[in-house]
Design an enzyme around this catalytic site. Structure first.
Site, PDB file in Angstrom:
ATOM      1  N   TYR A 111      81.422  19.613  -7.537  1.00  0.00           N
ATOM      2  CA  TYR A 111      80.767  19.198  -6.045  1.00  0.00           C
ATOM      3  C   TYR A 111      82.071  17.880  -5.620  1.00  0.00           C
ATOM      4  CZ  TYR A 111      78.476  16.543  -2.363  1.00  0.00           C
ATOM      5  OH  TYR A 111      78.187  15.966  -1.342  1.00  0.00           O
ATOM      6  N   TRP A 113      84.107  15.853  -2.043  1.00  0.00           N
ATOM      7  CA  TRP A 113      84.899  15.692  -0.869  1.00  0.00           C
ATOM      8  C   TRP A 113      86.243  16.310  -0.701  1.00  0.00           C
ATOM      9  CZ3 TRP A 113      83.920  13.315   4.284  1.00  0.00           C
ATOM     10  CH2 TRP A 113      82.630  13.366   4.600  1.00  0.00           C
TER      11      TRP A 113
HETATM   12  N1  LIG Z   1      74.858   5.602  -5.805  1.00  0.00           N
HETATM   13  C1  LIG Z   1      75.050   6.481  -4.873  1.00  0.00           C
HETATM   14  N2  LIG Z   1      75.667   7.437  -5.298  1.00  0.00           N
HETATM   15  C2  LIG Z   1      76.064   8.310  -4.387  1.00  0.00           C
HETATM   16  C3  LIG Z   1      75.822   8.276  -3.057  1.00  0.00           C
HETATM   17  C4  LIG Z   1      75.107   6.814  -2.674  1.00  0.00           C
HETATM   18  O1  LIG Z   1      74.876   6.819  -1.431  1.00  0.00           O
HETATM   19  N3  LIG Z   1      74.654   6.021  -3.874  1.00  0.00           N
HETATM   20  N4  LIG Z   1      76.347   9.112  -2.235  1.00  0.00           N
HETATM   21  C5  LIG Z   1      76.574  10.458  -2.740  1.00  0.00           C
HETATM   22  C6  LIG Z   1      77.313  11.013  -1.812  1.00  0.00           C
HETATM   23  S1  LIG Z   1      76.458  11.367  -0.120  1.00  0.00           S
HETATM   24  C7  LIG Z   1      78.470  11.865  -1.916  1.00  0.00           C
HETATM   25  S2  LIG Z   1      79.094  13.080  -0.591  1.00  0.00           S
HETATM   26  C8  LIG Z   1      79.076  11.906  -3.068  1.00  0.00           C
HETATM   27  C9  LIG Z   1      80.489  11.630  -2.935  1.00  0.00           C
HETATM   28  O2  LIG Z   1      81.100  12.004  -4.225  1.00  0.00           O
HETATM   29  P1  LIG Z   1      82.641  12.669  -4.225  1.00  0.00           P
HETATM   30  O3  LIG Z   1      82.856  13.481  -3.055  1.00  0.00           O
HETATM   31  O4  LIG Z   1      82.845  13.382  -5.656  1.00  0.00           O
HETATM   32  O5  LIG Z   1      83.471  11.457  -4.420  1.00  0.00           O
HETATM   33  P2  LIG Z   1      85.203  11.302  -3.851  1.00  0.00           P
HETATM   34  O6  LIG Z   1      85.435   9.854  -4.387  1.00  0.00           O
HETATM   35  O7  LIG Z   1      85.338  11.820  -2.652  1.00  0.00           O
HETATM   36  O8  LIG Z   1      85.729  12.559  -4.916  1.00  0.00           O
HETATM   37  C10 LIG Z   1      86.773  13.151  -4.568  1.00  0.00           C
HETATM   38  C11 LIG Z   1      87.726  13.342  -5.792  1.00  0.00           C
HETATM   39  O9  LIG Z   1      88.710  14.197  -5.440  1.00  0.00           O
HETATM   40  C12 LIG Z   1      89.961  14.207  -5.697  1.00  0.00           C
HETATM   41  N5  LIG Z   1      90.783  14.775  -5.066  1.00  0.00           N
HETATM   42  C13 LIG Z   1      91.146  14.391  -3.308  1.00  0.00           C
HETATM   43  N6  LIG Z   1      91.752  15.510  -2.934  1.00  0.00           N
HETATM   44  C14 LIG Z   1      92.134  16.424  -3.969  1.00  0.00           C
HETATM   45  C15 LIG Z   1      92.942  17.690  -4.162  1.00  0.00           C
HETATM   46  O10 LIG Z   1      93.370  18.032  -2.985  1.00  0.00           O
HETATM   47  N7  LIG Z   1      92.666  18.213  -5.168  1.00  0.00           N
HETATM   48  C16 LIG Z   1      92.262  17.754  -6.411  1.00  0.00           C
HETATM   49  N8  LIG Z   1      92.304  18.422  -7.371  1.00  0.00           N
HETATM   50  N9  LIG Z   1      91.436  16.535  -6.240  1.00  0.00           N
HETATM   51  C17 LIG Z   1      91.615  15.837  -4.898  1.00  0.00           C
HETATM   52  C18 LIG Z   1      89.948  12.432  -5.441  1.00  0.00           C
HETATM   53  O11 LIG Z   1      90.895  11.872  -5.975  1.00  0.00           O
HETATM   54  C19 LIG Z   1      88.477  11.955  -5.761  1.00  0.00           C
HETATM   55  O12 LIG Z   1      88.614  11.654  -7.366  1.00  0.00           O
HETATM   56  O13 LIG Z   1      78.730  10.559  -3.934  1.00  0.00           O
HETATM   57  C20 LIG Z   1      77.380  10.605  -3.886  1.00  0.00           C
HETATM   58  N10 LIG Z   1      77.189   9.232  -4.935  1.00  0.00           N
HETATM   59  N1  LIG Z   2      83.389   4.789   5.365  1.00  0.00           N
HETATM   60  C1  LIG Z   2      82.715   5.524   4.483  1.00  0.00           C
HETATM   61  N2  LIG Z   2      82.400   6.400   5.594  1.00  0.00           N
HETATM   62  C2  LIG Z   2      81.348   7.417   4.940  1.00  0.00           C
HETATM   63  C3  LIG Z   2      81.438   7.627   3.704  1.00  0.00           C
HETATM   64  C4  LIG Z   2      82.169   6.767   2.900  1.00  0.00           C
HETATM   65  O1  LIG Z   2      82.238   6.898   1.690  1.00  0.00           O
HETATM   66  N3  LIG Z   2      82.972   5.751   3.429  1.00  0.00           N
HETATM   67  N4  LIG Z   2      80.681   8.959   3.096  1.00  0.00           N
HETATM   68  C5  LIG Z   2      80.127   9.907   4.145  1.00  0.00           C
HETATM   69  C6  LIG Z   2      79.346  10.490   3.258  1.00  0.00           C
HETATM   70  S1  LIG Z   2      79.472  11.694   2.148  1.00  0.00           S
HETATM   71  C7  LIG Z   2      77.901  10.606   3.792  1.00  0.00           C
HETATM   72  S2  LIG Z   2      76.722  11.475   3.107  1.00  0.00           S
HETATM   73  C8  LIG Z   2      77.582   9.629   4.929  1.00  0.00           C
HETATM   74  C9  LIG Z   2      76.412   9.056   4.708  1.00  0.00           C
HETATM   75  O2  LIG Z   2      75.538   8.422   5.581  1.00  0.00           O
HETATM   76  P1  LIG Z   2      74.208   7.653   5.382  1.00  0.00           P
HETATM   77  O3  LIG Z   2      73.434   8.288   4.095  1.00  0.00           O
HETATM   78  O4  LIG Z   2      73.687   7.085   6.469  1.00  0.00           O
HETATM   79  O5  LIG Z   2      74.877   6.060   4.685  1.00  0.00           O
HETATM   80  P2  LIG Z   2      74.671   4.843   3.859  1.00  0.00           P
HETATM   81  O6  LIG Z   2      75.977   3.819   4.015  1.00  0.00           O
HETATM   82  O7  LIG Z   2      74.425   5.060   2.597  1.00  0.00           O
HETATM   83  O8  LIG Z   2      73.351   4.318   4.326  1.00  0.00           O
HETATM   84  C10 LIG Z   2      73.209   4.064   5.807  1.00  0.00           C
HETATM   85  C11 LIG Z   2      72.412   2.562   5.730  1.00  0.00           C
HETATM   86  O9  LIG Z   2      71.148   2.895   5.498  1.00  0.00           O
HETATM   87  C12 LIG Z   2      70.556   1.747   4.898  1.00  0.00           C
HETATM   88  N5  LIG Z   2      69.485   2.157   4.069  1.00  0.00           N
HETATM   89  C13 LIG Z   2      69.627   2.713   2.733  1.00  0.00           C
HETATM   90  N6  LIG Z   2      68.302   2.860   2.148  1.00  0.00           N
HETATM   91  C14 LIG Z   2      67.446   2.534   3.296  1.00  0.00           C
HETATM   92  C15 LIG Z   2      65.930   2.826   3.591  1.00  0.00           C
HETATM   93  O10 LIG Z   2      65.241   3.166   2.540  1.00  0.00           O
HETATM   94  N7  LIG Z   2      65.578   2.640   4.689  1.00  0.00           N
HETATM   95  C16 LIG Z   2      66.405   2.173   5.806  1.00  0.00           C
HETATM   96  N8  LIG Z   2      65.717   1.943   6.862  1.00  0.00           N
HETATM   97  N9  LIG Z   2      67.627   1.859   5.544  1.00  0.00           N
HETATM   98  C17 LIG Z   2      68.231   2.392   4.344  1.00  0.00           C
HETATM   99  C18 LIG Z   2      71.904   1.336   4.157  1.00  0.00           C
HETATM  100  O11 LIG Z   2      71.743  -0.095   3.709  1.00  0.00           O
HETATM  101  C19 LIG Z   2      72.891   1.539   5.093  1.00  0.00           C
HETATM  102  O12 LIG Z   2      73.176   0.293   6.044  1.00  0.00           O
HETATM  103  O13 LIG Z   2      78.547   8.546   4.964  1.00  0.00           O
HETATM  104  C20 LIG Z   2      79.853   9.154   5.156  1.00  0.00           C
HETATM  105  N10 LIG Z   2      80.664   8.295   5.842  1.00  0.00           N
HETATM  106 MO   LIG Z   3      77.741  12.623   1.087  1.00  0.00          MO
END
Ligand SMILES: Nc1nc2c(c(=O)[nH]1)N[C@H]1C(S)=C(S)[C@@H](COP(=O)(O)OP(=O)(O)OC[C@H]3O[C@@H](n4cnc5c(=O)[nH]c(N)nc54)[C@H](O)[C@@H]3O)O[C@H]1N2
Ligand SMILES: Nc1nc2c(c(=O)[nH]1)N[C@H]1C(S)=C(S)[C@@H](COP(=O)(O)OP(=O)(O)OC[C@H]3O[C@@H](n4cnc5c(=O)[nH]c(N)nc54)[C@H](O)[C@@H]3O)O[C@H]1N2
Ligand SMILES: [Mo]
Length: 780
Positions: A111, A113
């Site tokens: 998994y 991005w």
């Molecule tokens: N506590 C907490 N944890 C969370 C979340 C949260 O809200 N709170 N959010 C979750 C969510 S929504 C998501 S989507 C995940 C995201 O988790 P990930 O998508 O696993 O996070 P990234 O840092 O984007 O990891 C991408 C990795 O791929 C590598 N990479 C980039 N391009 C390439 C490529 O072309 N080839 C190869 N081989 N590697 C590459 C980058 O160096 C990086 O290490 O995290 C989750 N974890």
């Molecule tokens: N710059 C940047 N943008 C991103 C990403 C990133 O890593 N960096 N990740 C991307 C990815 S993979 C995803 S999945 C999306 C995620 O998008 P979201 O899931 O919407 O992102 P978060 O920033 O975790 O949370 C949004 C807001 O919700 C609030 N929040 C958290 N828990 C609660 C709750 O229980 N109730 C309420 N009302 N609010 C709460 C947080 O404090 C925050 O202000 O963002 C995407 N966009």
């Molecule tokens: Mo995500």
């Protein structure tokens, strides 16, 4: 073939190469109204960051073979090896595991991005490769919104396949929405991204236009949205994880005021009567009104009553939009707030009409609410189906590694965890994304071999056995595409690959050659030839959808292709609204299910058959708060994407004394003798990390915000439980599924304690290279 403008695309935006020599860099695309600064820092970061330069193998693995001393992962030096040797090691190991344990013993879920670009998309390359060698165990759904992905098909429509890509567009909202109620806010920082590549950042202008047109914005969140670009947005602070109670109360008050839309509920929904009984307390004697929800959520009941009255109104064809951010469902019982939001919107009755209804992700990503046309599937690398049928819900990885053979529930099914011997990852970072990292680390010692393709020496690479260096988007050609973005980008190679780094495709081709399947994998094509084939295949599909795209040579020399303007505005579920019999939903009743018999039949206590308030395992109103009195939110970082580019100048400039900033309310700081910019320690039973204090009244008392993305930096690498020096919230978060239905990530349900850190502040080592064994370090 003519070479056009020198463009590249990242999830955070499209950029153009500029300058030369020392002045070389990237500038934002002129057409982008609100470009992200993340991309401007990317040039320098990819060229000077902690890149992996040569294939490397953990010393103990190379000397003693797979499985031996696997608990030394992260604690032994690496030995750099030539590519040919690395290919042979990986090929031999894949063959050994597949023939001794079967292909299901390989976990290739991988998994993450990865990067923008349809051909070099790491997981697509991995899937294509794995299907040719007999397949592997994979994952289902995402970290982003697994609870929604499981729930929504039962009650309204598919999350990824319909809802996410069919949000009512912002131009319609500007014209037809009079009240926008956003649970979780509309974080501008998150709308910097589109998976695959944002090319026109539109949230800032979209909000301004709506507010200028008189739309009232109200948002519920524990944090003030400091990036909200417009005045006139009302912040209602609530306790984290209590949105369901607030939504129930809003619905209950609307019903008690007699303003529910009976016609809509009769015609378009199923099971409303049972939910009404619950809201009115007919069976349990508890009326779920504002007086009930107020103390749960920490919100003034009168404010909820007056908001409810306003939400039920439609004035001169202008309506109410209810939005739920994805963060709400990354919590214990995360299915419930999404279901409650949709049921609340159904009670109001504006679903399927311009400007009204519900959203499940406005502000979460740039593409949501886009006015640009939807074209089906971007250019794709062909893959054959996975021959192995085993899978896990994505966030159950630690459970899988800990408990092979054990059964678990998932969305009405009983599944069994496979016995994983080999883990293969390309394009994701589990030591960023997974919860309770100390538990994951202990489980990570169980597989015999871990192979990782990475660009950078992050914790994930440092914990692998075989590390294969991958290029970044700047170092390769590709086609950049994302849903509902207006531009398709011809991505140019703008920079040299560092050291011996190769494209993931070339790495898999090298391993495939050792396995005798190179011709099947590459089909004898160069990457450029693949781009042409993928484009032409896609182009003929587009023709069927009524779009005429240029030929590949034309596209390549133009540098981009702009989609034609959409022929009509997007209104979610409009066809269903216009003709519910002719366009029924794909739910069992064909309607929006406020009560679901299907979910009832699963008998899950943690996912009842209608939107229900259930106390989260960890929240400020529960008994655990006596010991750990602060609710930790770990939201998405504004200076990067997840852990990507944490080493960039932009990300580092945002740190406090080198650590990830943690937002603390002034009262909580004073009670602990914490001053601004102090180094603080966050801890609970699962782990501890340091962070840099930012004292601010933009956060509710009792709540902390530590964004994700700081590279895990344990004081004793490879040892579970050691202090993280840098501020990765996942050493603290809880690793349990949202419920038996979704089994999603529930990171936002997490209690901690906080103190000023009194010891000598340890240096940050997250961006240091690992140790290399000296004798073989000098591979040419
Ligand atoms: N506590 C907490 N944890 C969370 C979340 C949260 O809200 N709170 N959010 C979750 C969510 S929504 C998501 S989507 C995940 C995201 O988790 P990930 O998508 O696993 O996070 P990234 O840092 O984007 O990891 C991408 C990795 O791929 C590598 N990479 C980039 N391009 C390439 C490529 O072309 N080839 C190869 N081989 N590697 C590459 C980058 O160096 C990086 O290490 O995290 C989750 N974890
Ligand atoms: N710059 C940047 N943008 C991103 C990403 C990133 O890593 N960096 N990740 C991307 C990815 S993979 C995803 S999945 C999306 C995620 O998008 P979201 O899931 O919407 O992102 P978060 O920033 O975790 O949370 C949004 C807001 O919700 C609030 N929040 C958290 N828990 C609660 C709750 O229980 N109730 C309420 N009302 N609010 C709460 C947080 O404090 C925050 O202000 O963002 C995407 N966009
Ligand atoms: Mo995500």
């Amino acid at each position: 073939m003519a070479e056009g403008p020198r463009l590249t695309l990242s999830h955070w935006g499209a950029y153009q190469a500029s300058g030369a020599g020392d002045a070389a860099g990237l500038t934002a695309l002129r057409e982008d109204p609100d470009p992200s600064p993340i991309g401007l820092a990317m040039w320098d970061a990819y060229r000077n960051g902690p890149r992996i330069l040569r294939p490397a193998v953990r010393a103990g693995w190379l000397e003693h073979g797979p499985g031996r001393r696997s608990s030394a992962r992260g604690r032994e030096p690496f030995i750099e090896v030539p590519w040919e040797e690395a290919y042979a090691l990986v090929a031999r190991e894949l063959r050994r595991v597949a023939s001794t344990h079967g292909n299901a013993a390989i976990y290739g879920g991988s998994y993450g991005w990865a990067s923008a670009g349809r051909f070099h998309h790491a997981q697509s390359q991995l899937r294509r490769f794995m299907s040719l060698i007999g397949g592997c165990t994979v994952h289902k759904n995402t970290y982003s919104y697994a609870a929604a992905q499981a729930l929504l098909p039962h009650i309204v429509a598919d999350m990824q396949g319909y809802l996410e890509i069919n949000h009512t567009s912002w131009d319609v909202i500007a014209a037809h929405t009079r009240l926008f109620v956003a649970f979780g806010g509309l974080p501008w920082k998150n709308a910097q991204m589109s998976v695959g590549g944002a090319t026109e950042h539109r949230l800032r202008d979209a909000l301004s236009a709506a507010v200028a047109n008189g739309c009232r914005f109200v948002y519920f969140s524990a944090v003030r949205d400091t990036h909200l670009p417009v005045s006139g947005c009302e912040w209602i602070a609530l306790r984290p994880n209590t949105d369901t109670a607030v939504m129930l109360a809003l619905a209950c008050e609307i019903i008690r005021q007699g303003h529910q839309d009976r016609v809509f509920l009769d015609r378009y929904t199923a099971g409303y009567e049972q939910w009404e009984r619950y809201l009115l307390g007919k069976d349990d004697g508890i009326v779920k009104d504002a007086a009930w929800a107020g103390p749960i959520a920490g919100v003034d009941p009168q404010r909820l009553r007056s908001l409810a009255a306003d939400m039920a109104r439609e004035v001169e064809g202008k309506r109410t939009m209810v939005n739920a951010a994805w963060s709400l469902q990354r919590a214990d019982h995360g299915e419930q707030p999404f279901w409650a939001a949709i049921a609340l919107a159904a009670v109001i009755g504006h679903i399927g009409l311009a400007g009204g209804g519900f959203g499940v992700g406005y502000g979460c990503e740039n593409g949501i609410g886009s006015p640009h046309p939807l074209v089906r599937a971007g250019p794709r690398l062909p893959t054959s189906p996975n021959p192995v049928s085993r899978y896990i819900p994505v966030a159950r990885i630690t459970d899988m590694l800990e408990r092979p053979g054990e059964q678990f529930d998932f969305d009405g099914r009983r599944l069994r965890y496979p016995d994983i011997r080999l883990v293969y990852w390309a394009g994701g970072n589990p030591f960023h994304h997974h919860q309770d990292l100390n538990r994951l680390l202990a489980a990570w010692h169980r597989p015999e071999t871990i192979v990782v393709h990475e660009q950078v020496w992050n914790a994930h690479a440092k914990l692998a056995d075989i590390v294969l260096p991958a290029t970044s988007t700047l170092e390769r050609e590709d086609i950049g595409f994302a849903y509902r973005e207006p531009l398709i980008i011809a991505m140019r190679r703008l920079s040299e690959s560092p050291g011996q780094a190769l494209d993931d495709h070339e790495i898999f081709a090298g391993i495939a050659a050792k396995l005798g399947i190179a011709a099947q994998f590459t089909e004898g094509r160069t990457p450029r030839e693949w781009l042409a084939v993928m484009w032409e295949n896609w182009r003929s599909g587009l023709q069927v959808q009524g779009f005429t795209a240029p030929s590949f040579p034309q596209f390549w020399s133009d540098g981009s292709w702009r989609l034609p303007t959409a022929s009509r505005p997007v209104v979610m579920l409009d066809a269903f609204r216009a003709d519910p019999a002719g366009h029924p939903l794909a739910t069992p009743s064909g309607r929006i299910e406020i009560f679901s018999s299907q979910i009832e039949s699963f008998g899950y206590l943690d996912c009842p058959p209608q939107p229900t308030w259930l106390e989260p395992a960890e929240w400020l109103g529960g008994s655990r708060a006596a010991r750990y009195p602060l609710h930790l939110l770990s939201d998405q970082p504004h200076t990067k994407l997840h852990s990507q580019l944490d080493f960039s100048a932009l990300s580092r400039a945002n740190k406090v004394r080198g650590r990830e900033p943690v937002w603390i309310h002034p009262g909580d700081a004073a009670a602990r003798g914490i001053a601004d910019a102090d180094v603080v320690r966050l801890f609970n039973d699962r782990g501890a990390c340091l962070a840099g204090a930012v004292i601010t009244d933009c956060i509710t008392p009792g709540v902390l915000k530590l964004s994700t993305g700081a590279w895990w930096d344990p004081s004793e690498p490879g040892v579970a439980g050691s202090l993280d020096k840098h501020g990765n919230p996942n050493v603290l978060t809880r690793d349990r599924g949202t419920s038996s239905l979704g089994q999603g990530c529930s990171a936002q349900s997490c209690l901690v304690q906080l103190e000023k850190y009194e010891g000598a502040v340890p240096p940050i080592t997250a961006f240091d290279l690992p140790q290399f064994a000296p004798e073989r370090a000098a591979v040419p």
